[in-house]
Design a protein around this motif. Sequence first.
Motif, PDB file in Angstrom:
ATOM      1  N   VAL A  65       0.920  -1.040   0.111  1.00 23.03           N
ATOM      2  CA  VAL A  65       0.046   0.186   0.077  1.00 23.03           C
ATOM      3  C   VAL A  65       0.915   1.267  -0.042  1.00 23.03           C
ATOM      4  CG1 VAL A  65      -1.783   1.388   1.367  1.00 23.03           C
ATOM      5  CG2 VAL A  65      -2.011  -1.014   1.187  1.00 23.03           C
ATOM      6  N   ARG A  66       0.525   2.216  -1.026  1.00 18.97           N
ATOM      7  CA  ARG A  66       1.087   3.567  -0.793  1.00 18.97           C
ATOM      8  C   ARG A  66       0.110   4.451  -0.473  1.00 18.97           C
ATOM      9  NH1 ARG A  66       5.706   6.583  -2.571  1.00 18.97           N
ATOM     10  NH2 ARG A  66       5.172   8.546  -3.082  1.00 18.97           N
ATOM     11  N   TYR A  67       0.215   5.251   0.787  1.00 20.02           N
ATOM     12  CA  TYR A  67      -0.875   5.930   1.132  1.00 20.02           C
ATOM     13  C   TYR A  67      -0.050   7.260   1.662  1.00 20.02           C
ATOM     14  CZ  TYR A  67      -4.802   8.121   3.519  1.00 20.02           C
ATOM     15  OH  TYR A  67      -5.886   8.648   4.137  1.00 20.02           O
ATOM     16  N   GLU A  68      -0.428   8.489   0.726  1.00 21.76           N
ATOM     17  CA  GLU A  68       0.111   9.721   1.335  1.00 21.76           C
ATOM     18  C   GLU A  68       1.591   9.820   1.406  1.00 21.76           C
ATOM     19  OE1 GLU A  68      -1.895  11.168   4.780  1.00 21.76           O
ATOM     20  OE2 GLU A  68      -3.750  11.516   3.858  1.00 21.76           O
ATOM     21  N   PHE A  84      -5.085   5.209   7.733  1.00 19.13           N
ATOM     22  CA  PHE A  84      -5.714   5.592   6.305  1.00 19.13           C
ATOM     23  C   PHE A  84      -6.987   6.548   6.291  1.00 19.13           C
ATOM     24  CE2 PHE A  84      -4.023   0.993   6.335  1.00 19.13           C
ATOM     25  CZ  PHE A  84      -2.717   1.267   5.418  1.00 19.13           C
ATOM     26  N   GLY A  85      -6.921   7.319   7.266  1.00 18.28           N
ATOM     27  CA  GLY A  85      -8.096   8.310   7.434  1.00 18.28           C
ATOM     28  C   GLY A  85      -9.413   7.629   8.332  1.00 18.28           C
ATOM     29  N   PHE A  98     -14.911   2.300   1.993  1.00 19.43           N
ATOM     30  CA  PHE A  98     -14.427   3.682   2.646  1.00 19.43           C
ATOM     31  C   PHE A  98     -12.917   3.625   2.225  1.00 19.43           C
ATOM     32  CE2 PHE A  98     -12.151   6.256   5.770  1.00 19.43           C
ATOM     33  CZ  PHE A  98     -12.413   7.419   5.320  1.00 19.43           C
ATOM     34  N   ILE A  99     -12.230   2.280   2.811  1.00 17.66           N
ATOM     35  CA  ILE A  99     -10.825   2.075   2.621  1.00 17.66           C
ATOM     36  C   ILE A  99     -10.405   2.200   1.291  1.00 17.66           C
ATOM     37  CG2 ILE A  99      -8.880   0.590   3.301  1.00 17.66           C
ATOM     38  CD1 ILE A  99     -10.068   2.359   5.547  1.00 17.66           C
ATOM     39  N   ARG A 100     -11.194   1.392   0.600  1.00 17.90           N
ATOM     40  CA  ARG A 100     -10.684   1.220  -1.002  1.00 17.90           C
ATOM     41  C   ARG A 100     -10.847   2.597  -1.753  1.00 17.90           C
ATOM     42  NH1 ARG A 100     -13.115  -4.505  -3.696  1.00 17.90           N
ATOM     43  NH2 ARG A 100     -12.060  -5.817  -2.129  1.00 17.90           N
ATOM     44  N   LYS A 105      -7.652   7.171  -4.405  1.00 20.78           N
ATOM     45  CA  LYS A 105      -7.204   8.842  -4.507  1.00 20.78           C
ATOM     46  C   LYS A 105      -5.903   8.856  -5.204  1.00 20.78           C
ATOM     47  CE  LYS A 105      -9.965  10.455  -0.647  1.00 20.78           C
ATOM     48  NZ  LYS A 105      -9.835  11.319   0.784  1.00 20.78           N
ATOM     49  N   PRO A 106      -5.841   9.981  -5.888  1.00 15.10           N
ATOM     50  CA  PRO A 106      -4.548  10.348  -6.701  1.00 15.10           C
ATOM     51  C   PRO A 106      -3.313  10.253  -5.871  1.00 15.10           C
ATOM     52  CG  PRO A 106      -6.196  11.867  -7.253  1.00 15.10           C
ATOM     53  CD  PRO A 106      -6.745  11.079  -6.361  1.00 15.10           C
ATOM     54  N   GLY A 107      -2.294   9.519  -6.175  1.00 17.28           N
ATOM     55  CA  GLY A 107      -0.994   9.223  -5.499  1.00 17.28           C
ATOM     56  C   GLY A 107      -1.311   8.180  -4.532  1.00 17.28           C
TER      57      GLY A 107
END
Length: 363
Positions: A65-68, A84-85, A98-100, A105-107
Amino acid sequence: MSSIIADASSAPNTAEIPLHASPARRAWRRFRANRLGYVSLAIFTLLFAVSLLAEVLSNDKPLVVRYEGRWYFPVFETLSETTFGGDFPTPTDYLDPFIRGQFSKPGNFALYPPNHYHYSTINYFSKSPSPARPDRENVFGTDDRGRDLLARLLYGFRLSVMFALIVTIASTAFGILFGALQGYFAGWSDIAMERFKEIWGAMPTLYMLIIFSSLFSPSFWLLVLLIAIFGWLGIAAYVRAEFLRNRTLDYVRAARALGQSNRIIMWRHILPNSLTPVVTLVPFEMAAAIGALTSLDFLGLGVPPGTPSLGELLNQGKENLDAWWISLSTFGVLVVTLLLLILIGDALRDALDPRKVLEGESR
């Protein structure tokens, strides 16, 4: 079946077999000449290798996973939803829409396994009641608790094969030890040990397994012990016969004349020449272990609840006759597994039979 094996055995070109090849190499070439057994070994090895990668192929957690701007590996670590928010510090449900959405989202991105379900994952977002029919999301459908059937079969197959391997190794080792001591020393030792084998073998194995399993808390290693202590009798009988025959041969007499100890004579001289029947019995012992585990799981006396089990799936199929996909897929996995093991055993028996000589091979 024998005619099919015979036809398959004659297909390869065996003229390349060296006239002075070692017995092991000749046996391997005979095994390869049996196409049915050789292909069965290749398929079984491939299926088992795939099942060993079950966490990578079938899991409800993404592999990467790449997140922010940060990298995560959920397969190897437990991450809370707030990472993850999300709003709660509970373990992340990676199938939550929601997690998916956060990952889309971009990036951001997430690399999921080919099958998005672990064997324990309940598909709360299924549009059909459980057990659900096969669809695009659950290729083999779900069981009566909403768990993905493909994941249960994949993990259950791995558990069954690993169980069979451990039981076979344990029962074979003890059977070799018991049969070697019985056959080598013969005399009153042989008579006493043979009477013990007769008494032990007269016990109703399945009933004894059911009794012991109901008395103790179910666990994987308890089942290994229970089935192994009843699975060594056949191996011991073959090893005893081989040791009784070989102990009177000239090379054993020569070793005794040179002053070698009984231990060295047994394990260095006689045992290597007595392993042929043991090797041929290994696939059949594995098939018997898988059958015993499936039977106990079907009766509810096997592995602990929640563990992926082929026997438990068969019991679900019995309880949900309208959910045909549960019984059909589980029965198919069992039939294919046992059939492959039996074909491998038949090919090994023919390959290690000294009376069988292929074209281009000298006796």
